[in-house]
Design an enzyme around this catalytic site. Sequence first.
Site, PDB file in Angstrom:
ATOM      1  N   SER A  64       0.806  -1.225   0.000  1.00  0.00           N
ATOM      2  CA  SER A  64       0.000   0.000   0.000  1.00  0.00           C
ATOM      3  C   SER A  64       0.840   1.276   0.000  1.00  0.00           C
ATOM      4  CB  SER A  64      -0.956   0.002   1.196  1.00  0.00           C
ATOM      5  OG  SER A  64      -0.220  -0.027   2.397  1.00  0.00           O
ATOM      6  N   GLY A  65       2.139   1.137   0.175  1.00  0.00           N
ATOM      7  CA  GLY A  65       2.997   2.326   0.123  1.00  0.00           C
ATOM      8  C   GLY A  65       3.311   2.713  -1.307  1.00  0.00           C
ATOM      9  N   TYR A  66       4.125   3.756  -1.455  1.00  0.00           N
ATOM     10  CA  TYR A  66       4.419   4.223  -2.811  1.00  0.00           C
ATOM     11  C   TYR A  66       5.317   3.249  -3.566  1.00  0.00           C
ATOM     12  CZ  TYR A  66       2.445   8.763  -1.489  1.00  0.00           C
ATOM     13  OH  TYR A  66       1.611   9.775  -1.095  1.00  0.00           O
ATOM     14  N   CYS A  71      17.154   5.542  -2.845  1.00  0.00           N
ATOM     15  CA  CYS A  71      16.964   6.356  -4.048  1.00  0.00           C
ATOM     16  C   CYS A  71      18.034   7.441  -4.143  1.00  0.00           C
ATOM     17  CB  CYS A  71      15.567   6.971  -4.062  1.00  0.00           C
ATOM     18  SG  CYS A  71      15.053   7.716  -2.523  1.00  0.00           S
ATOM     19  N   ASN A 130      12.716   8.607  -8.333  1.00  0.00           N
ATOM     20  CA  ASN A 130      13.042   7.892  -7.094  1.00  0.00           C
ATOM     21  C   ASN A 130      12.234   6.615  -6.897  1.00  0.00           C
ATOM     22  OD1 ASN A 130      11.071  10.118  -6.720  1.00  0.00           O
ATOM     23  ND2 ASN A 130      10.774   9.183  -4.704  1.00  0.00           N
TER      24      ASN A 130
END
Lengths: 344, 344, 344, 344
Positions: D10-12, D147, D311
């Site tokens: 559910s995160g980016y 990143c 990123n």
Amino acid sequence: MTTVSILGGSGYGGGELLRLLLSHPHVEVKQATSRSHLGEYLYQVHPNLRKRTQLKFSDPAALEPVDVLFLAQPHGQAQHNIEQYAKLGTKIIDLAADFRLRDAAFYKEWYGEDHAAPEWLSKFVYGLPELHREELKTANYVSGVGCNATASNLALLPLVKADLIDLSSPVFIEVKVGSSESGAEGNAGSHHAERANVIRTFSAFGHRHTAEVIQELGVKNVSLTMTAVDLVRGVLATAHAKVKSGVANKDLWKAYRAVANENPFVRVVKEQRGIYRVPEPKILAGSNYADLGFELDESTGHVVAMSAIDNLMKGASGTAVQCMNLMMGWDETTGLEFAGLHPI
Amino acid sequence: MTTVSILGGSGYGGGELLRLLLSHPHVEVKQATSRSHLGEYLYQVHPNLRKRTQLKFSDPAALEPVDVLFLAQPHGQAQHNIEQYAKLGTKIIDLAADFRLRDAAFYKEWYGEDHAAPEWLSKFVYGLPELHREELKTANYVSGVGCNATASNLALLPLVKADLIDLSSPVFIEVKVGSSESGAEGNAGSHHAERANVIRTFSAFGHRHTAEVIQELGVKNVSLTMTAVDLVRGVLATAHAKVKSGVANKDLWKAYRAVANENPFVRVVKEQRGIYRVPEPKILAGSNYADLGFELDESTGHVVAMSAIDNLMKGASGTAVQCMNLMMGWDETTGLEFAGLHPI
Amino acid sequence: MTTVSILGGSGYGGGELLRLLLSHPHVEVKQATSRSHLGEYLYQVHPNLRKRTQLKFSDPAALEPVDVLFLAQPHGQAQHNIEQYAKLGTKIIDLAADFRLRDAAFYKEWYGEDHAAPEWLSKFVYGLPELHREELKTANYVSGVGCNATASNLALLPLVKADLIDLSSPVFIEVKVGSSESGAEGNAGSHHAERANVIRTFSAFGHRHTAEVIQELGVKNVSLTMTAVDLVRGVLATAHAKVKSGVANKDLWKAYRAVANENPFVRVVKEQRGIYRVPEPKILAGSNYADLGFELDESTGHVVAMSAIDNLMKGASGTAVQCMNLMMGWDETTGLEFAGLHPI
Amino acid sequence: MTTVSILGGSGYGGGELLRLLLSHPHVEVKQATSRSHLGEYLYQVHPNLRKRTQLKFSDPAALEPVDVLFLAQPHGQAQHNIEQYAKLGTKIIDLAADFRLRDAAFYKEWYGEDHAAPEWLSKFVYGLPELHREELKTANYVSGVGCNATASNLALLPLVKADLIDLSSPVFIEVKVGSSESGAEGNAGSHHAERANVIRTFSAFGHRHTAEVIQELGVKNVSLTMTAVDLVRGVLATAHAKVKSGVANKDLWKAYRAVANENPFVRVVKEQRGIYRVPEPKILAGSNYADLGFELDESTGHVVAMSAIDNLMKGASGTAVQCMNLMMGWDETTGLEFAGLHPI
């Protein structure tokens, strides 16, 4: 491989077409033209194409015949040269506004001048698959679509198709747009320092794309109000109309689902929770989806219909490629599979 | 010097009040309260106040009596404590929505609950000087204004005041707003990665500020549609209405000029050239101006009325200070002279 | 009242000067010139000045003598006309780069051409009060400052003044800038669609403002690296240097506090909690503050010094007004009281 | 079809992985987990996935064995459960920082705590194909990459690989980042009203990703300085180093071209005209490219090396998929063909 070329490849619409066509599995891009960037690599103008192609911009006068010729020039040029272009492309897809309207008088009413090739108007099919899929399959000449017209037409499509709104009441469409709409040339107001942070209602009514809504949906009593906001890509049309007596939420759900089921690039967005409950152009950059939504005030009959698109994709080049796919008998979604990004 | 304090000084409205009051020539700020930032310097929360004040946030329970008490709390608190607050402030200006509506039943209709202090509703004057200047001069209790209501009320004010629009036709107001409207607390959708680049029609109708338009202008058939765009400060209301038969452009010019002449913070923006031809919140950040404009389609009677404000200034704290000036008999523009920035 | 005029009033620097001078209590603005906007109201170009002045742009050839003449033209014009300008203004403040450098050979080194009026170079005082306050009090001719030079000079000022850094080690200054730096004319890359969302290191070294850091601070081994980011107003300079052996955090605190105490527009920002712990141009739009901060790695001697300003205020017009105040014997902060906004 | 699942979807980073894996021609996504969104459709959290999948978020406890298990959890969880995860995934790719460093003592130095599974550190390959392509082809356990570390490592890679820089001189890397770096959870400073328009140097030195530059490139004397700017996706690293005596522009060209030739996702951007002359993250959103550039001051030996990435792609999920392709023996670019958008 089907051969394609682009007349006018240095603008934003042309650049987006190049991106799509260069990765399309069934086509080979032969030429892209530009007078001002003649001899430059495509990637010097469209930096996302670096390492994707070694093509350089050609002289428009040196165009060679291809299977499909895309016209991505400023408005007003194609109608003066269509006879010549027809010799260069077996099929033609024009992204400009030259051949969008079917009637020469209607064209003059909205564009303020006589059409230069009125006999060609009837040869073109209006290039929105959601409205003309069957005709497109056999068409040789296809017009592009206005981005604001497309957002507006798709916002209203489920309502009009299911005959749910009262066409005697005025329909107000508030269209919010990003800065790529003004084209790569821009204007005085395009300077970042002037254009950033704006909410600028630059056209209260009378925008030329209105004509495409009148023609395609038969909604005569309609106005488009244009507001520029701080975004590069994207259009949101928020349309206000009045439903016919007795129309309820369930009728709208049915109408919207039907349109989404019939069209691979239409989605209905109407969620009760989460951040993304309504259609938003933010998440559509680079994708060919049109996201539709609605809210109905059953007590007054006021319906607010929303449609979000990427103006350079579903509102221009994406739909043009979708039309090519239909014209060539390929799967409609070929080369248009990018899902869009979250977040962005 | 007139003494003032702010109950609830850590939010955006409270911060903007502090900025204005700390440089106001006639007042002395005694206290600003915050439970969550108790004991911190004001400038740790509002970094623009660094080197402007050495005040720290106080405990709300330690508030001392002052001449003018500003309430900048979340909605719903003032109505439960108004008796107590009335002992602390000779005059009270409440920025929240607790005392904006005059009628307890109307309050319940829009806020979904009984008002906790209905007997106080009639004691408050609605704090928009453009509508209630004379009453404000003698008022002791003044309510704040909803920012979206203010943009909408000012967009329609010249039209309603000069009796130019047909009130039997629906009035649609499309309100576009920046992210500071959601308050310093924010919500899941306030995260920059989700909120940047949005065009999000988050409320199709039913926004509570609609009640203030109905009450103050008597426009019953009105809806506010709210769209979030990528901007921090600013509101643009674009209103669609129908003028009465025979109303022409010259009538609108007269009506708008009259309102601008009567009100120091109202300007008419309607230019034929240049970049800034219409009202835009972009250039109003920090200023108390409301910029108004209009376009009339004389053939259909469709009028598009625009109003741009800074939601934290004319839409909240700036107007609150303007009210204080009137209540105290000072020049209405005192402490509100900042012209706004270009570009920004 | 002291009379002032602005030669070149339609650019961003000129517009900001107009905003400041029109509300300055001790001056009267007589004329502002513009060839391209001749005869237009100032507010048609600078929309924030609407209802603040009815002045129109004059012809530069029609300039009349005033007490203080501000030059806000593009670089390269003032040096060709300075003799003439000296007859029009008893005192002159030039915002351009024509008279910033003291040495003609140094000028040629950085600007690539001979200076047209080298005998005037020594008559000008470099207009940064934090460096030349006493000389400015008696100066008749004052140069403006480069915005990036100012951010850089102020970032290093406490370190250089207290002799804390090792000048034999290279000093790298990373300067991040908004789009108003490129001026109202803009360039191909200024189009919002190209300029939004950028992080663009457009100049690795060799920026002309570097010369002002070398001249004013005596830091020879310095480079400025310029990166454009998505913002309209604001500069952040992040400087990397090496402190002398034994220099500790407490020495830096002392040096920074001293500079902040001596200069009304310098603040030190170095917080342990909250959102705003370091200098940020975001909150400085319209204000004349320079916010300074630092971080020292005591184990390596690496110091990171930060300075945030509004490029149009402290980096140009605000400092020019501050210089005028000093030249005229007025309080240094007159007309520069705006605190800046939070949030914005 | 190869089966894959994502622990923490559910995160980016997890969302970007899902986008890539759902359209990857060789894999089938079996499960994506989320405790907070358990039972919701993936597209309710990642709205770009609407109409692309009907999968719902699963309970992490219900994970079933797959060929490749991706870990996209917050830092610190994988090291406590790696034994269990190794039973669920034949191959594991961890996007978090748990297994990036090879040495337990070095881990403690940078993360301030003992590693919970030090015996696993040597089993993982650092997942940057540009550094470890051959090892990745036979690896079963692969760590993700930071990143900022990736932008920094790629900026320096051609210089280090060709042995062109003086490692005894300090290397300063200024890293500018967008808001998606702070993760979907965000923090107080993530509110759009606080995060928009920022240039915020939030970390002067000591950022944890520095450890990955030290480990992978052997550049000991290096610092990363982090500055947040107004952008959602994207990182630009601008590195300052000193070349060895005698190194000239042609040596750098050779070194950069070599790296670009060896790596399908590396491009060199160094143009003399046009808008896009240097590497910019703006045009990389959604693409897996790393664009590299440089400027050398031959008189001083100061080299400015630039590297731009998305990123969430090259800096996280894109590189993770690239690693999977290598581990599985597939073409390295499979599923990573998106070219990026212009303009955006």
